[in-house]
Design a protein around this motif. Sequence first.
Motif, PDB file in Angstrom:
ATOM      1  N   TYR A 183       5.584   7.153  -1.618  1.00 39.65           N
ATOM      2  CA  TYR A 183       4.432   7.343  -2.495  1.00 39.65           C
ATOM      3  C   TYR A 183       4.246   6.133  -3.401  1.00 39.65           C
ATOM      4  CZ  TYR A 183       1.275   9.189  -5.971  1.00 39.65           C
ATOM      5  OH  TYR A 183       0.215   9.351  -6.803  1.00 39.65           O
ATOM      6  N   ALA A 184       5.341   5.564  -3.881  1.00 42.98           N
ATOM      7  CA  ALA A 184       5.250   4.386  -4.744  1.00 42.98           C
ATOM      8  C   ALA A 184       4.641   3.207  -3.992  1.00 42.98           C
ATOM      9  CB  ALA A 184       6.628   4.015  -5.278  1.00 42.98           C
ATOM     10  N   SER A 185       4.977   3.067  -2.727  1.00 42.88           N
ATOM     11  CA  SER A 185       4.387   1.971  -1.952  1.00 42.88           C
ATOM     12  C   SER A 185       2.891   2.217  -1.726  1.00 42.88           C
ATOM     13  CB  SER A 185       5.119   1.775  -0.624  1.00 42.88           C
ATOM     14  OG  SER A 185       4.974   2.906   0.201  1.00 42.88           O
ATOM     15  N   LEU A 186       2.504   3.485  -1.529  1.00 40.67           N
ATOM     16  CA  LEU A 186       1.069   3.799  -1.402  1.00 40.67           C
ATOM     17  C   LEU A 186       0.359   3.529  -2.720  1.00 40.67           C
ATOM     18  CD1 LEU A 186      -1.336   4.937   0.181  1.00 40.67           C
ATOM     19  CD2 LEU A 186      -0.645   7.207  -0.606  1.00 40.67           C
ATOM     20  N   ASP A 187       0.985   3.888  -3.817  1.00 38.84           N
ATOM     21  CA  ASP A 187       0.400   3.655  -5.131  1.00 38.84           C
ATOM     22  C   ASP A 187       0.179   2.159  -5.363  1.00 38.84           C
ATOM     23  OD1 ASP A 187      -0.567   4.574  -7.630  1.00 38.84           O
ATOM     24  OD2 ASP A 187       1.335   3.957  -8.555  1.00 38.84           O
ATOM     25  N   ARG A 188       1.155   1.333  -5.000  1.00 39.38           N
ATOM     26  CA  ARG A 188       0.997  -0.115  -5.155  1.00 39.38           C
ATOM     27  C   ARG A 188      -0.103  -0.659  -4.241  1.00 39.38           C
ATOM     28  NH1 ARG A 188       6.020   0.541  -6.861  1.00 39.38           N
ATOM     29  NH2 ARG A 188       7.383   0.426  -5.068  1.00 39.38           N
ATOM     30  N   LEU A 189      -0.190  -0.112  -3.032  1.00 37.39           N
ATOM     31  CA  LEU A 189      -1.242  -0.540  -2.108  1.00 37.39           C
ATOM     32  C   LEU A 189      -2.621  -0.190  -2.660  1.00 37.39           C
ATOM     33  CD1 LEU A 189      -1.735  -1.831   0.680  1.00 37.39           C
ATOM     34  CD2 LEU A 189      -1.566   0.461   1.660  1.00 37.39           C
ATOM     35  N   VAL A 190      -2.754   0.994  -3.224  1.00 35.54           N
ATOM     36  CA  VAL A 190      -4.030   1.397  -3.834  1.00 35.54           C
ATOM     37  C   VAL A 190      -4.341   0.515  -5.026  1.00 35.54           C
ATOM     38  CG1 VAL A 190      -5.165   3.254  -5.129  1.00 35.54           C
ATOM     39  CG2 VAL A 190      -3.960   3.780  -3.007  1.00 35.54           C
ATOM     40  N   ASN A 191      -3.348   0.227  -5.858  1.00 35.18           N
ATOM     41  CA  ASN A 191      -3.562  -0.655  -7.019  1.00 35.18           C
ATOM     42  C   ASN A 191      -4.003  -2.045  -6.584  1.00 35.18           C
ATOM     43  OD1 ASN A 191      -2.990   1.291  -8.921  1.00 35.18           O
ATOM     44  ND2 ASN A 191      -0.827   0.760  -9.033  1.00 35.18           N
ATOM     45  N   VAL A 194      -5.395   7.814   4.600  1.00 34.97           N
ATOM     46  CA  VAL A 194      -4.583   8.384   3.521  1.00 34.97           C
ATOM     47  C   VAL A 194      -5.213   8.171   2.152  1.00 34.97           C
ATOM     48  CG1 VAL A 194      -2.409   8.302   4.776  1.00 34.97           C
ATOM     49  CG2 VAL A 194      -3.121   6.328   3.464  1.00 34.97           C
ATOM     50  N   ALA A 195      -6.110   7.196   2.021  1.00 30.51           N
ATOM     51  CA  ALA A 195      -6.785   6.953   0.742  1.00 30.51           C
ATOM     52  C   ALA A 195      -8.045   6.139   1.007  1.00 30.51           C
ATOM     53  CB  ALA A 195      -5.874   6.205  -0.222  1.00 30.51           C
ATOM     54  N   VAL A 196      -8.985   6.248   0.078  1.00 30.69           N
ATOM     55  CA  VAL A 196     -10.211   5.453   0.135  1.00 30.69           C
ATOM     56  C   VAL A 196     -10.380   4.782  -1.224  1.00 30.69           C
ATOM     57  CG1 VAL A 196     -12.706   5.503   0.444  1.00 30.69           C
ATOM     58  CG2 VAL A 196     -11.275   7.057   1.766  1.00 30.69           C
ATOM     59  N   LYS A 245      -2.934   5.225   7.602  1.00 31.80           N
ATOM     60  CA  LYS A 245      -1.500   5.496   7.587  1.00 31.80           C
ATOM     61  C   LYS A 245      -0.718   4.317   8.144  1.00 31.80           C
ATOM     62  CE  LYS A 245       1.895   9.041   8.713  1.00 31.80           C
ATOM     63  NZ  LYS A 245       2.944   8.186   8.340  1.00 31.80           N
ATOM     64  N   ALA A 246      -1.265   3.640   9.144  1.00 31.25           N
ATOM     65  CA  ALA A 246      -0.592   2.465   9.713  1.00 31.25           C
ATOM     66  C   ALA A 246      -0.476   1.355   8.668  1.00 31.25           C
ATOM     67  CB  ALA A 246      -1.339   1.972  10.938  1.00 31.25           C
ATOM     68  N   ASP A 247      -1.529   1.166   7.859  1.00 31.80           N
ATOM     69  CA  ASP A 247      -1.475   0.161   6.790  1.00 31.80           C
ATOM     70  C   ASP A 247      -0.411   0.531   5.759  1.00 31.80           C
ATOM     71  OD1 ASP A 247      -3.603  -1.093   8.032  1.00 31.80           O
ATOM     72  OD2 ASP A 247      -5.100  -0.099   6.759  1.00 31.80           O
ATOM     73  N   TRP A 248      -0.358   1.811   5.438  1.00 28.00           N
ATOM     74  CA  TRP A 248       0.626   2.297   4.479  1.00 28.00           C
ATOM     75  C   TRP A 248       2.039   2.085   5.008  1.00 28.00           C
ATOM     76  CZ3 TRP A 248       1.409   8.198   3.363  1.00 28.00           C
ATOM     77  CH2 TRP A 248       2.352   8.363   2.355  1.00 28.00           C
ATOM     78  N   ASP A 249       2.265   2.428   6.274  1.00 24.78           N
ATOM     79  CA  ASP A 249       3.591   2.236   6.871  1.00 24.78           C
ATOM     80  C   ASP A 249       3.994   0.762   6.864  1.00 24.78           C
ATOM     81  OD1 ASP A 249       3.852   4.950   7.331  1.00 24.78           O
ATOM     82  OD2 ASP A 249       3.122   4.825   9.402  1.00 24.78           O
ATOM     83  N   PRO A 263      20.072   2.223   1.843  1.00 22.56           N
ATOM     84  CA  PRO A 263      18.796   2.276   2.585  1.00 22.56           C
ATOM     85  C   PRO A 263      18.135   3.647   2.538  1.00 22.56           C
ATOM     86  CG  PRO A 263      20.506   1.249   3.925  1.00 22.56           C
ATOM     87  CD  PRO A 263      21.177   1.783   2.695  1.00 22.56           C
ATOM     88  N   LYS A 264      18.909   4.694   2.315  1.00 24.33           N
ATOM     89  CA  LYS A 264      18.323   6.034   2.240  1.00 24.33           C
ATOM     90  C   LYS A 264      17.401   6.177   1.033  1.00 24.33           C
ATOM     91  CE  LYS A 264      22.142   8.233   4.609  1.00 24.33           C
ATOM     92  NZ  LYS A 264      23.266   9.158   4.491  1.00 24.33           N
ATOM     93  N   LEU A 265      17.664   5.407  -0.018  1.00 28.42           N
ATOM     94  CA  LEU A 265      16.808   5.472  -1.208  1.00 28.42           C
ATOM     95  C   LEU A 265      15.401   4.955  -0.926  1.00 28.42           C
ATOM     96  CD1 LEU A 265      19.258   4.245  -3.981  1.00 28.42           C
ATOM     97  CD2 LEU A 265      18.416   6.565  -3.605  1.00 28.42           C
ATOM     98  N   LEU A 266      15.277   4.079   0.047  1.00 33.59           N
ATOM     99  CA  LEU A 266      13.976   3.492   0.350  1.00 33.59           C
ATOM    100  C   LEU A 266      13.141   4.359   1.286  1.00 33.59           C
ATOM    101  CD1 LEU A 266      15.174  -0.171   0.855  1.00 33.59           C
ATOM    102  CD2 LEU A 266      14.145   0.839  -1.176  1.00 33.59           C
ATOM    103  N   ASP A 267      13.748   5.385   1.874  1.00 32.76           N
ATOM    104  CA  ASP A 267      13.022   6.254   2.789  1.00 32.76           C
ATOM    105  C   ASP A 267      12.700   7.619   2.200  1.00 32.76           C
ATOM    106  OD1 ASP A 267      12.863   4.398   4.817  1.00 32.76           O
ATOM    107  OD2 ASP A 267      14.786   4.972   5.683  1.00 32.76           O
ATOM    108  N   THR A 268      12.782   7.759   0.911  1.00 36.32           N
ATOM    109  CA  THR A 268      12.456   9.028   0.267  1.00 36.32           C
ATOM    110  C   THR A 268      10.940   9.149   0.113  1.00 36.32           C
ATOM    111  OG1 THR A 268      12.598   8.058  -1.937  1.00 36.32           O
ATOM    112  CG2 THR A 268      14.626   9.024  -1.026  1.00 36.32           C
ATOM    113  N   PRO A 269      10.455  10.363  -0.027  1.00 37.06           N
ATOM    114  CA  PRO A 269       9.010  10.543  -0.251  1.00 37.06           C
ATOM    115  C   PRO A 269       8.518   9.841  -1.519  1.00 37.06           C
ATOM    116  CG  PRO A 269      10.012  12.627   0.366  1.00 37.06           C
ATOM    117  CD  PRO A 269      11.130  11.645   0.182  1.00 37.06           C
ATOM    118  N   GLU A 270       9.373   9.791  -2.528  1.00 33.89           N
ATOM    119  CA  GLU A 270       8.986   9.121  -3.769  1.00 33.89           C
ATOM    120  C   GLU A 270       8.786   7.618  -3.552  1.00 33.89           C
ATOM    121  OE1 GLU A 270      11.717  11.113  -3.577  1.00 33.89           O
ATOM    122  OE2 GLU A 270      10.940  12.889  -4.609  1.00 33.89           O
ATOM    123  N   ALA A 271       9.672   7.012  -2.767  1.00 35.41           N
ATOM    124  CA  ALA A 271       9.547   5.580  -2.482  1.00 35.41           C
ATOM    125  C   ALA A 271       8.300   5.310  -1.640  1.00 35.41           C
ATOM    126  CB  ALA A 271      10.791   5.071  -1.770  1.00 35.41           C
TER     127      ALA A 271
END
Length: 101
Positions: free
Chosen positions: A85-93, A42-44, A52-56, A75-83
């Motif tokens: 994406y935010a977790s992926l953004d933090r992982l990349v950071n 999903v990112a390099v 994707k497994a790391d992201w999940d 709990p539905k707020l945590l399963d949105t695409p925005e949430a």
Amino acid sequence: MFEFVRKHTKIMQVVLFLLIMPSFVLLGIEGYTRNQGKGEVVAVVDGREILKADWDTAHQREATRIRETMKNIDPKLLDTPEARYASLDRLVNERVLSAAA
């Protein structure tokens, strides 16, 4: 025919075993080798791939942490695409900071 099955249950069990087991073995081996692959990238970051497994996994950890700190969050707020994406953004950071250090 059912009378034959009733009289020869051991023979029928062996026949069914011989018919069914090879399919489980072949499909099981194929499934195992398919999952041995790296998975979807999903990112390099700095030449290191984020799968994707790391992201999940990172998203699940973060969602659990948020649920523990805020007990009344939906709990539905945590399963949105925005949430997600935010977790992926933090992982990349995190990976960028780790590479910079």
